[in-house]
Scaffold this motif. Structure first.
Motif, PDB file in Angstrom:
ATOM      1  N   LEU A 112      -4.326 -67.844  -4.211  1.00  0.00           N
ATOM      2  CA  LEU A 112      -4.452 -66.427  -3.702  1.00  0.00           C
ATOM      3  C   LEU A 112      -5.843 -66.668  -2.808  1.00  0.00           C
ATOM      4  CD1 LEU A 112      -3.748 -64.092  -6.661  1.00  0.00           C
ATOM      5  CD2 LEU A 112      -2.411 -64.358  -4.405  1.00  0.00           C
ATOM      6  N   THR A 113      -6.875 -67.204  -3.050  1.00  0.00           N
ATOM      7  CA  THR A 113      -7.967 -67.526  -2.360  1.00  0.00           C
ATOM      8  C   THR A 113      -8.111 -68.499  -1.382  1.00  0.00           C
ATOM      9  OG1 THR A 113      -9.207 -68.526  -3.988  1.00  0.00           O
ATOM     10  CG2 THR A 113      -9.352 -66.135  -4.075  1.00  0.00           C
ATOM     11  N   GLU A 114      -6.955 -69.575  -1.263  1.00  0.00           N
ATOM     12  CA  GLU A 114      -6.879 -70.633  -0.494  1.00  0.00           C
ATOM     13  C   GLU A 114      -7.980 -71.412  -0.733  1.00  0.00           C
ATOM     14  OE1 GLU A 114      -6.231 -69.533   3.501  1.00  0.00           O
ATOM     15  OE2 GLU A 114      -4.470 -68.295   3.037  1.00  0.00           O
ATOM     16  N   ALA A 132      -5.306 -80.211 -14.556  1.00  0.00           N
ATOM     17  CA  ALA A 132      -5.753 -79.834 -15.873  1.00  0.00           C
ATOM     18  C   ALA A 132      -4.621 -79.107 -16.518  1.00  0.00           C
ATOM     19  CB  ALA A 132      -6.935 -79.036 -15.781  1.00  0.00           C
ATOM     20  N   LEU A 133      -3.822 -78.422 -15.894  1.00  0.00           N
ATOM     21  CA  LEU A 133      -2.652 -77.448 -16.289  1.00  0.00           C
ATOM     22  C   LEU A 133      -1.323 -78.360 -16.735  1.00  0.00           C
ATOM     23  CD1 LEU A 133      -0.774 -75.149 -16.679  1.00  0.00           C
ATOM     24  CD2 LEU A 133      -0.197 -75.062 -14.463  1.00  0.00           C
ATOM     25  N   VAL A 134      -1.490 -79.497 -15.885  1.00  0.00           N
ATOM     26  CA  VAL A 134      -0.285 -80.735 -16.239  1.00  0.00           C
ATOM     27  C   VAL A 134      -0.853 -81.166 -17.693  1.00  0.00           C
ATOM     28  CG1 VAL A 134       0.680 -82.605 -15.767  1.00  0.00           C
ATOM     29  CG2 VAL A 134       0.567 -80.870 -13.952  1.00  0.00           C
ATOM     30  N   MET A 135      -1.990 -81.543 -17.719  1.00  0.00           N
ATOM     31  CA  MET A 135      -2.476 -82.416 -19.017  1.00  0.00           C
ATOM     32  C   MET A 135      -2.332 -81.657 -20.078  1.00  0.00           C
ATOM     33  SD  MET A 135      -3.295 -85.387 -18.042  1.00  0.00           S
ATOM     34  CE  MET A 135      -4.429 -86.082 -19.221  1.00  0.00           C
ATOM     35  N   LEU A 165      -3.818 -69.142 -14.672  1.00  0.00           N
ATOM     36  CA  LEU A 165      -4.488 -68.035 -13.751  1.00  0.00           C
ATOM     37  C   LEU A 165      -5.455 -68.750 -12.778  1.00  0.00           C
ATOM     38  CD1 LEU A 165      -5.211 -65.576 -16.716  1.00  0.00           C
ATOM     39  CD2 LEU A 165      -3.435 -65.355 -14.992  1.00  0.00           C
ATOM     40  N   TRP A 166      -5.925 -69.682 -12.890  1.00  0.00           N
ATOM     41  CA  TRP A 166      -6.961 -70.283 -12.224  1.00  0.00           C
ATOM     42  C   TRP A 166      -6.190 -71.051 -11.080  1.00  0.00           C
ATOM     43  CZ3 TRP A 166     -11.788 -69.497 -11.298  1.00  0.00           C
ATOM     44  CH2 TRP A 166     -12.567 -69.221 -12.298  1.00  0.00           C
ATOM     45  N   VAL A 220     -10.157 -75.543  -6.280  1.00  0.00           N
ATOM     46  CA  VAL A 220      -9.792 -74.964  -7.553  1.00  0.00           C
ATOM     47  C   VAL A 220      -8.219 -75.215  -7.852  1.00  0.00           C
ATOM     48  CG1 VAL A 220      -9.839 -72.830  -8.394  1.00  0.00           C
ATOM     49  CG2 VAL A 220     -11.490 -73.304  -7.080  1.00  0.00           C
ATOM     50  N   THR A 221      -7.512 -74.984  -7.071  1.00  0.00           N
ATOM     51  CA  THR A 221      -5.934 -75.288  -7.079  1.00  0.00           C
ATOM     52  C   THR A 221      -5.725 -76.444  -7.664  1.00  0.00           C
ATOM     53  OG1 THR A 221      -5.363 -73.433  -5.373  1.00  0.00           O
ATOM     54  CG2 THR A 221      -3.784 -74.940  -6.123  1.00  0.00           C
TER      55      THR A 221
END
Length: 85
Positions: A54-56, A67-70, A47-48, A60-61
């Motif tokens: 979405l906010t470019e 962190a998502l990968v980890m 979601l982050w 954050v992306t």
């Protein structure tokens, strides 16, 4: 100064998963890892990343993508090394 704090926070977030990944990989045992916790954590990072896209907001992306990968690595190893009693 704000950028330095943000980079430090991102590095801490991403690297916080490394000890858990190392422990699971070394022991080939993920029984002490909570499936629900890591499933929720991965969902939050997804979601982050979406929010960042979405906010470019590339910081954050990028930070949440790493962190998502980890966190996904922990979740995948949880499924792979789960010991069935």
């Amino acid at each position: 100064m704000a950028d330095m704090v943000g980079v430090a926070a991102a590095l801490c977030s991403v690297s916080s998963f490394a000890p858990q990944i190392y422990k699971i990989w070394k022991e080939r045992d993920a029984s002490s890892v909570s499936l629900k916790t890591y499933a929720l954590t991965v969902s939050c990072f997804i979601l982050w990343v979406c929010y960042g896209l979405l906010t470019e907001a590339w910081p954050v992306t990028l930070a949440n993508g790493c962190a998502l990968v980890m966190a996904s690595g922990v979740l995948i190893m949880k499924w792979r090394f789960e010991r069935k009693g």
